[in-house]
Design a protein around this motif. Structure first.
Motif, PDB file in Angstrom:
ATOM      1  N   ILE A 340       0.806  -1.097  -0.028  1.00 29.56           N
ATOM      2  CA  ILE A 340      -0.016   0.026  -0.064  1.00 29.56           C
ATOM      3  C   ILE A 340       0.861   1.029   0.149  1.00 29.56           C
ATOM      4  CG2 ILE A 340      -1.459   1.398   1.294  1.00 29.56           C
ATOM      5  CD1 ILE A 340      -3.186  -0.958   2.055  1.00 29.56           C
ATOM      6  N   ILE A 341       0.397   2.161  -0.935  1.00 31.94           N
ATOM      7  CA  ILE A 341       1.377   3.286  -0.835  1.00 31.94           C
ATOM      8  C   ILE A 341       0.538   4.723  -0.580  1.00 31.94           C
ATOM      9  CG2 ILE A 341       2.772   2.601  -2.769  1.00 31.94           C
ATOM     10  CD1 ILE A 341       0.862   4.343  -4.705  1.00 31.94           C
ATOM     11  N   GLY A 342      -0.975   4.589  -0.442  1.00 35.33           N
ATOM     12  CA  GLY A 342      -1.549   5.575   0.294  1.00 35.33           C
ATOM     13  C   GLY A 342      -3.056   5.066   0.388  1.00 35.33           C
ATOM     14  N   TYR A 343      -3.885   6.136   1.080  1.00 35.66           N
ATOM     15  CA  TYR A 343      -5.264   5.926   1.018  1.00 35.66           C
ATOM     16  C   TYR A 343      -6.126   7.210   0.398  1.00 35.66           C
ATOM     17  CZ  TYR A 343      -4.089   2.043   4.338  1.00 35.66           C
ATOM     18  OH  TYR A 343      -3.193   1.192   4.849  1.00 35.66           O
ATOM     19  N   SER A 344      -7.278   6.869  -0.177  1.00 36.40           N
ATOM     20  CA  SER A 344      -7.837   8.116  -0.526  1.00 36.40           C
ATOM     21  C   SER A 344      -9.285   7.986   0.147  1.00 36.40           C
ATOM     22  CB  SER A 344      -8.009   8.196  -2.015  1.00 36.40           C
ATOM     23  OG  SER A 344      -7.022   8.492  -2.910  1.00 36.40           O
ATOM     24  N   VAL A 345      -9.635   9.211   0.684  1.00 36.22           N
ATOM     25  CA  VAL A 345     -11.009   9.160   1.172  1.00 36.22           C
ATOM     26  C   VAL A 345     -11.820  10.294   0.770  1.00 36.22           C
ATOM     27  CG1 VAL A 345     -12.517   9.495   3.340  1.00 36.22           C
ATOM     28  CG2 VAL A 345     -10.299   8.604   3.411  1.00 36.22           C
ATOM     29  N   ALA A 346     -13.052  10.216   0.192  1.00 40.76           N
ATOM     30  CA  ALA A 346     -14.063  11.036  -0.389  1.00 40.76           C
ATOM     31  C   ALA A 346     -15.124  11.567   0.845  1.00 40.76           C
ATOM     32  CB  ALA A 346     -15.097  10.510  -1.533  1.00 40.76           C
ATOM     33  N   THR A 347     -15.216  12.949   0.958  1.00 44.63           N
ATOM     34  CA  THR A 347     -16.099  13.495   1.995  1.00 44.63           C
ATOM     35  C   THR A 347     -16.677  14.666   1.084  1.00 44.63           C
ATOM     36  OG1 THR A 347     -16.050  14.647   4.022  1.00 44.63           O
ATOM     37  CG2 THR A 347     -14.050  14.575   2.784  1.00 44.63           C
ATOM     38  N   ASP A 348     -17.995  15.028   1.811  1.00 47.46           N
ATOM     39  CA  ASP A 348     -18.576  16.087   1.464  1.00 47.46           C
ATOM     40  C   ASP A 348     -18.194  17.353   2.317  1.00 47.46           C
ATOM     41  OD1 ASP A 348     -19.934  15.579   3.523  1.00 47.46           O
ATOM     42  OD2 ASP A 348     -21.947  15.325   2.818  1.00 47.46           O
ATOM     43  N   GLY A 349     -17.286  17.019   3.281  1.00 49.51           N
ATOM     44  CA  GLY A 349     -16.977  17.937   4.484  1.00 49.51           C
ATOM     45  C   GLY A 349     -17.565  17.519   5.888  1.00 49.51           C
ATOM     46  N   ALA A 350     -18.893  17.117   5.746  1.00 50.27           N
ATOM     47  CA  ALA A 350     -19.521  16.441   6.921  1.00 50.27           C
ATOM     48  C   ALA A 350     -19.507  15.201   7.147  1.00 50.27           C
ATOM     49  CB  ALA A 350     -20.923  17.245   6.732  1.00 50.27           C
ATOM     50  N   ARG A 351     -19.399  14.483   6.100  1.00 49.84           N
ATOM     51  CA  ARG A 351     -19.405  12.963   6.095  1.00 49.84           C
ATOM     52  C   ARG A 351     -18.542  12.418   5.159  1.00 49.84           C
ATOM     53  NH1 ARG A 351     -24.615  15.257   6.760  1.00 49.84           N
ATOM     54  NH2 ARG A 351     -24.307  15.975   4.550  1.00 49.84           N
ATOM     55  N   ALA A 352     -18.098  11.118   5.519  1.00 47.92           N
ATOM     56  CA  ALA A 352     -17.388  10.298   4.314  1.00 47.92           C
ATOM     57  C   ALA A 352     -18.203   9.654   3.542  1.00 47.92           C
ATOM     58  CB  ALA A 352     -16.513   9.209   5.124  1.00 47.92           C
ATOM     59  N   LEU A 353     -17.686   9.456   2.243  1.00 56.07           N
ATOM     60  CA  LEU A 353     -18.494   8.939   1.267  1.00 56.07           C
ATOM     61  C   LEU A 353     -17.901   7.668   0.628  1.00 56.07           C
ATOM     62  CD1 LEU A 353     -19.221  12.463  -0.768  1.00 56.07           C
ATOM     63  CD2 LEU A 353     -20.554  11.165   0.871  1.00 56.07           C
ATOM     64  N   ALA A 354     -16.540   7.552   0.783  1.00 53.64           N
ATOM     65  CA  ALA A 354     -16.020   6.410   0.289  1.00 53.64           C
ATOM     66  C   ALA A 354     -14.655   6.359   0.724  1.00 53.64           C
ATOM     67  CB  ALA A 354     -15.940   6.400  -1.396  1.00 53.64           C
ATOM     68  N   ILE A 355     -14.022   5.257   0.705  1.00 52.62           N
ATOM     69  CA  ILE A 355     -12.418   4.956   1.126  1.00 52.62           C
ATOM     70  C   ILE A 355     -11.878   4.181   0.168  1.00 52.62           C
ATOM     71  CG2 ILE A 355     -10.912   4.434   2.986  1.00 52.62           C
ATOM     72  CD1 ILE A 355     -13.337   4.775   4.933  1.00 52.62           C
ATOM     73  N   LEU A 356     -10.622   4.271  -0.245  1.00 53.95           N
ATOM     74  CA  LEU A 356      -9.828   3.529  -1.255  1.00 53.95           C
ATOM     75  C   LEU A 356      -8.348   3.328  -0.700  1.00 53.95           C
ATOM     76  CD1 LEU A 356     -10.637   5.265  -4.520  1.00 53.95           C
ATOM     77  CD2 LEU A 356     -11.805   3.319  -3.792  1.00 53.95           C
ATOM     78  N   SER A 357      -7.916   2.198  -1.214  1.00 55.64           N
ATOM     79  CA  SER A 357      -6.322   2.099  -0.865  1.00 55.64           C
ATOM     80  C   SER A 357      -5.681   2.192  -2.216  1.00 55.64           C
ATOM     81  CB  SER A 357      -6.046   0.659   0.235  1.00 55.64           C
ATOM     82  OG  SER A 357      -6.780  -0.232  -0.672  1.00 55.64           O
ATOM     83  N   HIS A 358      -4.733   2.594  -2.098  1.00 58.21           N
ATOM     84  CA  HIS A 358      -3.627   2.539  -3.454  1.00 58.21           C
ATOM     85  C   HIS A 358      -2.422   1.671  -3.322  1.00 58.21           C
ATOM     86  CE1 HIS A 358      -6.464   5.775  -4.993  1.00 58.21           C
ATOM     87  NE2 HIS A 358      -6.248   6.176  -3.798  1.00 58.21           N
ATOM     88  N   LYS A 359      -2.094   0.806  -4.349  1.00 61.40           N
ATOM     89  CA  LYS A 359      -1.218  -0.330  -4.108  1.00 61.40           C
ATOM     90  C   LYS A 359       0.055   0.135  -5.154  1.00 61.40           C
ATOM     91  CE  LYS A 359      -4.079  -3.583  -1.907  1.00 61.40           C
ATOM     92  NZ  LYS A 359      -4.476  -5.016  -1.919  1.00 61.40           N
ATOM     93  N   HIS A 360       1.186  -0.329  -4.926  1.00 59.33           N
ATOM     94  CA  HIS A 360       2.170  -0.429  -5.998  1.00 59.33           C
ATOM     95  C   HIS A 360       1.612  -1.171  -7.359  1.00 59.33           C
ATOM     96  CE1 HIS A 360       5.499   1.445  -4.125  1.00 59.33           C
ATOM     97  NE2 HIS A 360       5.336   0.659  -2.927  1.00 59.33           N
ATOM     98  N   GLY A 361       2.128  -0.385  -8.423  1.00 58.12           N
ATOM     99  CA  GLY A 361       1.556  -0.964  -9.799  1.00 58.12           C
ATOM    100  C   GLY A 361       0.125  -0.886 -10.089  1.00 58.12           C
TER     101      GLY A 361
END
Length: 616
Positions: A340-361
């Motif tokens: 894993i090289i990082g995580y992405s989180v989508a938010t509208d500012g008040a609430r989380a909408l989605a969470i992703l993990s990113h990997k090498h390659g």
């Protein structure tokens, strides 16, 4: 016409921008026909989030695509004008039940379906023998591209000729089980499950490394088996029976059923029978006949098969809900795997909408981000350095305008770093740990957004069985939240501001992120690389919008240009490592290899601070 609760005008609400016949999305400016009941229909040009009034028919229509409508009195269906014109069967309740979407399919699935129909139609056209001359396949594909909707609408209606019994039936699991299948848009669905063989039925086998049959020979000791059901927005794709002792091994080597969600019904919850629900063309549901708390968990669908469904936790209360919402689907992100090289989180500012993990390659593709349709969506990125891993996931809850809700989640690492995904500020906000994570690979589950069910943000989470969730509130045991140096920019009281910052010593590379979908293409964030291999991110960030890196020397400055839109909203127009030739346009912020850069952003503005200097 103003809305009046006492008005006698019939009110209809369209909650799915999808043609009922071809099942493809409605687009702005499409000619649409709406069935308003009792043989009454009206035409209009489709526009999202609009209200229409038909003077002649005295009908009001609301386009409301977020799952809820304050005006709704009756739901209705709509069609493309051309699909409605060329229908050759009446649209019956049976047809509506068979073509009903349980939830919105992913953008990838919608593309796959369109491509499949186009390719199949092109192949059929090319193989026809009555054309005056042969044409290459590429040209037939172009022709088929204009007929995809028509072909889909006709195929859906033709399937009703093979419609069987609609309704519920009981399947006895103590006897042999036979299955029949039907192919729809290139995918196989379970048409029926029964205890007697039919003309097109095949016996279901017990799938495991032993490949034993589902039923034992006479005299053998019978063993209850767990049931795994794979289903998508249209129905059941696969049913598998597994011995409980082989569940974990089978789940590790899970079968590929793209686009399907898996339910796990424990053998203890189905001692003798299950209820089978059919829409006449395919199966829609397989339900345990027990209502014990653990049996209710079998109604939850998971992105992958899970050997033991983990407890689902409400983010606000941090307790298990008394009942699970209908149609609940739980997706996951991998956590603390070595690649894993990082995580992405989508938010509208008040609430989380989605969470992703990113990997090498992995390729940074738009499909990772495209299924979110929230009117306000910020993607924030947290890079993970070598040797770094997540230790804590926490949530912040407070009163946002009129009610208490989750106002952000945080990720903390073993290197003492905490990132806040959500609005800034922690006054009068309850900060609690959701879970402490091990330094080993694990999966964290969260509910899929579903506008049809009214789930428009992450409300529920679940962790693998060896990760107990925590409700610790002692301040000395919680991660330390980052504190801003500058004051939050003020525009209006209900504007949500998010904050990020990074230090500027020994920066070697800057990777700007440009919002490709905006006409003025603003820079919305940056990923910074440091001499020691460390990485930090400020602003918003999507990996598929990253531009060429800016190389920074040991003594070089970073120059950031700010401009304003026609509405006077501030944005970052340019970032460069070279001294600007002219500063006539916009305003410039000179950032040296020292100090801290802060990036505030809302749905309209980007404001940067460096020391006592402010940009925008």
């Amino acid at each position: 016409m103003a809305y009046d609760e006492a008005s006698s005008t019939p009110q209809y609400c369209i909650t799915q921008a999808r043609c009922t016949l071809c099942q493809f999305k409605l687009a702005d400016d499409d000619l649409v026909v709406v069935a308003a009941g009792k043989g009454v229909s009206c035409e209009f040009t489709f526009r999202r989030h609009t209200t229409f009034y038909d003077d002649e028919l005295d009908i009001k229509l609301h386009i409301c695509l977020q799952g809820q409508c304050a005006f709704r009195t009756k739901s209705t269906v709509c069609f493309h004008g051309r699909c409605h014109e060329f229908r050759f069967y009446s649209v019956t309740p049976t047809f509506l039940a068979a073509t009903h979407y349980a939830f919105a399919p992913s953008a990838g699935e919608q593309r796959r379906r369109a491509d499949y129909i186009q390719l199949a139609l092109a192949r059929n056209l090319q193989q026809a023998t009555f054309w005056p001359r042969e044409l290459p396949h590429e040209l037939w594909r172009m022709v088929a591209g204009f007929l995809v909707q028509d072909c889909a609408a006709l195929a859906a209606q033709e399937q009703l000729d093979n419609c069987d019994h609609v309704g519920d039936s009981v399947l006895n699991l103590a006897q042999s089980v036979y299955a029949s299948y039907v192919k729809i848009d290139g995918l196989y669905y379970v048409k029926g499950l029964q205890n007697t063989p039919g003309a097109n039925a095949s016996k279901i086998t017990y799938l495991s490394v032993l490949s034993a049959q589902i039923t034992q020979e006479e005299g053998e000791k019978k063993e209850s088996k767990d049931m795994f059901v794979a289903e998508d927005h249209l129905g059941i794709r696969q049913v598998v029976f597994i011995s409980h002792k082989h569940c974990e091994e089978w789940c590790r080597n899970q079968p590929s059923v793209p686009g399907a969600w898996w339910r796990h019904i424990c053998g203890k919850d189905i001692p003798s029978a299950v209820t089978i629900r059919s829409d006449g063309i395919k199966l829609r549901g397989v339900e345990s006949m027990q209502n014990e708390p653990r049996a209710l968990l079998s109604r939850v669908s998971w992105q992958v098969p899970v050997p033991s469904p983990p407890d689902v936790v409400d983010l606000l209360t941090l307790e298990r809900p008394r009942k699970y919402p209908n149609g609940l689907r739980m997706r996951f992100f991998d956590c603390n795997t070595p690649d894993i090289i990082g995580y992405s989180v989508a938010t509208d500012g008040a609430r989380a909408l989605a969470i992703l993990s990113h990997k090498h390659g992995e390729n940074a593709v738009a499909s990772l981000y495209e299924d979110l349709s929230s009117p306000i969506c910020f993607w924030m990125y947290m890079p993970i350095n070598e040797g770094e891993y997540l230790t804590d996931i926490c949530r912040r809850a407070g009163c946002l305008i009129i009610r208490t809700e989750v106002v952000g989640i945080t990720f903390s690492t073993n290197q003492g770093r905490t990132v806040v995904f959500g609005l800034y500020g922690h006054e009068n906000v309850e900060f609690r740990r959701i879970a402490t994570l091990p330094n080993s690979p694990c999966r964290v589950y969260f509910n899929e957004l579903d506008s049809l069910a009214g789930r428009r943000n992450v409300e529920l989470v679940a962790f693998e069985q060896d990760i107990p969730h925590s409700t610790t509130t002692s301040p000395d045991m919680l991660p330390t939240l980052p504190v801003s140096i500058s004051h939050c920019p003020y525009t209006q009281s209900n504007e949500v501001w998010l904050h990020s910052s990074c230090y500027m010593q020994r920066v070697t590379e800057v990777h700007p992120c440009i919002r490709m979908t905006a006409p003025h293409q603003p820079i919305i964030g940056m990923l910074l690389y440091y001499a020691d291999g460390h990485r930090e991110c400020v602003g918003q960030f999507r990996l598929d919008w990253v531009t060429e890196p800016i190389i920074i020397g040991d003594t070089d400055k970073l120059y950031i240009c700010g401009k304003r839109t026609k509405e006077c909203w501030g944005y970052v127009a340019a970032v460069t490592g070279r001294t600007p030739v002219s500063r006539a346009e916009g305003h410039w912020l000179d950032v040296a290899q020292a100090g801290t850069l802060e990036w505030w952003f809302s749905s309209r503005h980007s404001v940067l601070y460096y020391g006592s200097n402010r940009l925008n």
